[in-house]
Motif scaffolding. Sequence first.
Motif, PDB file in Angstrom:
ATOM      1  N   ASP A   1      33.094  35.502  41.273  1.00 54.27           N
ATOM      2  CA  ASP A   1      32.055  36.275  40.733  1.00 54.27           C
ATOM      3  C   ASP A   1      32.290  37.560  40.824  1.00 54.27           C
ATOM      4  O   ASP A   1      31.767  38.439  39.842  1.00 54.27           O
TER       5      ASP A   1
ATOM      6  N   ASP B   1      32.636  39.968  37.444  1.00 55.09           N
ATOM      7  CA  ASP B   1      31.895  41.211  37.042  1.00 55.09           C
ATOM      8  C   ASP B   1      32.549  42.220  36.699  1.00 55.09           C
ATOM      9  O   ASP B   1      32.366  43.234  35.994  1.00 55.09           O
TER      10      ASP B   1
ATOM     11  N   LYS C   1      31.980  33.519  34.221  1.00 59.34           N
ATOM     12  CA  LYS C   1      32.478  33.061  35.379  1.00 59.34           C
ATOM     13  C   LYS C   1      33.899  32.354  35.137  1.00 59.34           C
ATOM     14  O   LYS C   1      34.536  31.777  36.266  1.00 59.34           O
TER      15      LYS C   1
END
Length: 262
Positions: free
Chosen positions: A14, A18, A71
């Motif tokens: 994750d 990002d 993701k």
Amino acid sequence: MEIKGTHTFSAPRDVVWDALMDPTVLAKALPGGEKLEKVDENRYKAAMHVRVGPVQGRFEGEVELTDIQPKERYRLRVSGQGTPGFVNGEGTLELQDTEDGGTLLQYAGEAQVGGRIASVGQRLLDSTARSLVRQGLQALEEQLQARLHPPEEAPAAEAEPAPANGGQAKAASATEGDATEGGDAQASAPSTSKDASTSTSSTSAGTGPSATRVAVQVARDVAQDLASDYIPPEKQERVFFFMLGALAMLLFTVLVRLVQRD
């Protein structure tokens, strides 16, 4: 020109995702990058300085993200042009968890180049592309680690004990003395603060690694890549030091001959 490979990040998936969706992070990881501005949803305007052998120059173009599966993966489309020519490419990035809690990135794509930059030869283009990708991934890894392990703030200074009466009088006297020396010191304070603010602003405006540093690293990687055709990678360092020693001996011999001649 085909580009593909893998890279393992020491960060959860994750966090890596990002970062890959953050234009600020990508701009700092872009080798030779000058800007990466968001112009629409998942579409960016980019500019970077590229050098391939004797050909160098600035490219401007667009980067678009499509087929986004959060993701997991997305498709990347790149188009740019400049004085060295043009480049158009498309590829995919996929993320997978690793057993040790890291993230495996798999990337693959193809690019077409034209103009002066295409005249340097396919081998040099391939080596330069691999070097740029490697530098970008290393810069991205550094930013991920900075996010996961931010520097600790310095502990606040302990309050100093209140001075004795004599010390208070001395401090008051010194304060009065400073006030009577005129407003020069006070006038210079805003200027210093302004300079510091300007310096901070200009530093934060920077994007990717400098073009000079990128060019030096690319030249080193390309030289090692081309040398691997004749010298195995594990022996290149030994050969390098042997040649360096031989060159030093040659220079020493020339200097001795010049001294003897005089």
